[in-house]
Scaffold this active site. Structure first.
Site, PDB file in Angstrom:
ATOM      1  N   CYS A  74      52.980  23.717  10.458  1.00 41.82           N
ATOM      2  CA  CYS A  74      53.730  23.953   9.226  1.00 41.82           C
ATOM      3  C   CYS A  74      54.808  22.883   9.068  1.00 41.82           C
ATOM      4  CB  CYS A  74      54.355  25.351   9.301  1.00 41.82           C
ATOM      5  SG  CYS A  74      55.648  25.660   8.100  1.00 41.82           S
ATOM      6  N   GLU A  75      54.830  22.245   7.926  1.00 39.80           N
ATOM      7  CA  GLU A  75      55.819  21.193   7.708  1.00 39.80           C
ATOM      8  C   GLU A  75      57.225  21.735   7.501  1.00 39.80           C
ATOM      9  OE1 GLU A  75      55.578  20.205   2.942  1.00 39.80           O
ATOM     10  OE2 GLU A  75      54.211  19.131   4.276  1.00 39.80           O
ATOM     11  N   HIS A  76      57.359  23.017   7.243  1.00 43.21           N
ATOM     12  CA  HIS A  76      58.681  23.602   7.019  1.00 43.21           C
ATOM     13  C   HIS A  76      59.382  23.995   8.315  1.00 43.21           C
ATOM     14  CE1 HIS A  76      56.627  24.731   3.058  1.00 43.21           C
ATOM     15  NE2 HIS A  76      57.381  23.672   2.844  1.00 43.21           N
ATOM     16  N   HIS A  77      58.598  24.504   9.303  1.00 39.92           N
ATOM     17  CA  HIS A  77      59.202  24.994  10.545  1.00 39.92           C
ATOM     18  C   HIS A  77      58.653  24.301  11.786  1.00 39.92           C
ATOM     19  CE1 HIS A  77      59.461  28.334   7.598  1.00 39.92           C
ATOM     20  NE2 HIS A  77      60.712  28.327   8.008  1.00 39.92           N
ATOM     21  N   GLN A 115      49.114  24.970   3.938  1.00 37.93           N
ATOM     22  CA  GLN A 115      47.702  25.336   3.761  1.00 37.93           C
ATOM     23  C   GLN A 115      47.198  24.994   2.364  1.00 37.93           C
ATOM     24  OE1 GLN A 115      46.654  29.198   5.332  1.00 37.93           O
ATOM     25  NE2 GLN A 115      45.105  29.480   3.745  1.00 37.93           N
ATOM     26  N   HIS A 143      49.943  32.202   9.919  1.00 36.47           N
ATOM     27  CA  HIS A 143      51.083  31.292  10.022  1.00 36.47           C
ATOM     28  C   HIS A 143      52.108  31.855  10.995  1.00 36.47           C
ATOM     29  CE1 HIS A 143      50.035  28.739   6.454  1.00 36.47           C
ATOM     30  NE2 HIS A 143      49.171  29.729   6.360  1.00 36.47           N
ATOM     31  N   CYS A 145      54.970  30.756  11.631  1.00 41.14           N
ATOM     32  CA  CYS A 145      56.311  30.733  11.051  1.00 41.14           C
ATOM     33  C   CYS A 145      56.626  32.063  10.358  1.00 41.14           C
ATOM     34  CB  CYS A 145      56.485  29.568  10.080  1.00 41.14           C
ATOM     35  SG  CYS A 145      55.322  29.566   8.710  1.00 41.14           S
TER      36      CYS A 145
END
Length: 188
Positions: A74-77, A115, A143, A145
């Site tokens: 995940c690019e956010h977490h 995704q 996910h 995250c």
């Protein structure tokens, strides 16, 4: 990725660990190797990955490759998400070797991602390579995250789809594809 070694040591110290502790001494090296593998998609090109896997062929019946496992970050977490991808197309003079669909999914999954983007990138890549009558991609992911932090919903999953050509314009074609992949969804 040797640059990750000192960063990993710093990170370990920042969370209160001793990077010199016996169990952690080689961790920076292992982390660098893991991240090199998990982000290998950045150094790859879809045409190189497919190579000579595109063939001239007759026929225009739906082809579905189901249950392609994927693993991404995940690019956010920067936490993992994983699941299965289902890719279908309706040929128009060209077909693709079946293993190449898994390679395309891996290419886009092995990056910092969401995704939704992987789904559209896979669909667009197949569309660009083959110029088929239609492409469909359906992905289901778990996910971490969302499961191990934040809302902590371990039994949730996310589905995404991208439809091109006949899969978008013809409800019967889309329904045939969705019916074929329904039995493979999580919790079957």
């Amino acid at each position: 990725m040797p640059g990750l070694n000192p960063l990993t040591r710093e990170w370990l110290a920042a969370i209160g660990e001793d990077p010199n502790r016996e169990g952690l001494q080689r961790t920076p090296h292992r982390v660098a190797k893991a991240w090199q593998f998990m982000t290998a998609g950045y150094g790859q090109d879809v045409r190189e990955v497919v190579g000579d896997g595109v063939f001239a062929a007759e026929g225009s019946e739906m082809v579905i490759v189901k249950d392609i496992e994927f693993y991404s970050m995940c690019e956010h977490h920067m936490l993992p998400f994983y699941g299965r991808a289902h890719v279908a197309y309706i040929p128009d003079r060209k077909i693709l070797g079946l293993s190449k669909f898994a390679r395309i999914v891996d290419l886009y999954s092995r990056r910092l991602q969401v995704q939704e983007r992987i789904t559209t990138q896979v669909a667009d890549a197949v569309q660009d390579l083959l110029e088929p009558k239609g492409v469909a991609v359906f992905m289901e992911g778990v996910h971490l995250c969302m499961a191990m932090r934040g809302v902590q919903k371990q039994n949730s999953s996310t589905t995404t789809s991208a439809m091109r050509g006949l899969f978008r314009s013809d409800p019967r074609t889309r329904a045939e594809f969705m019916s074929a992949v329904q039995g493979t969804l999580r919790g079957r």
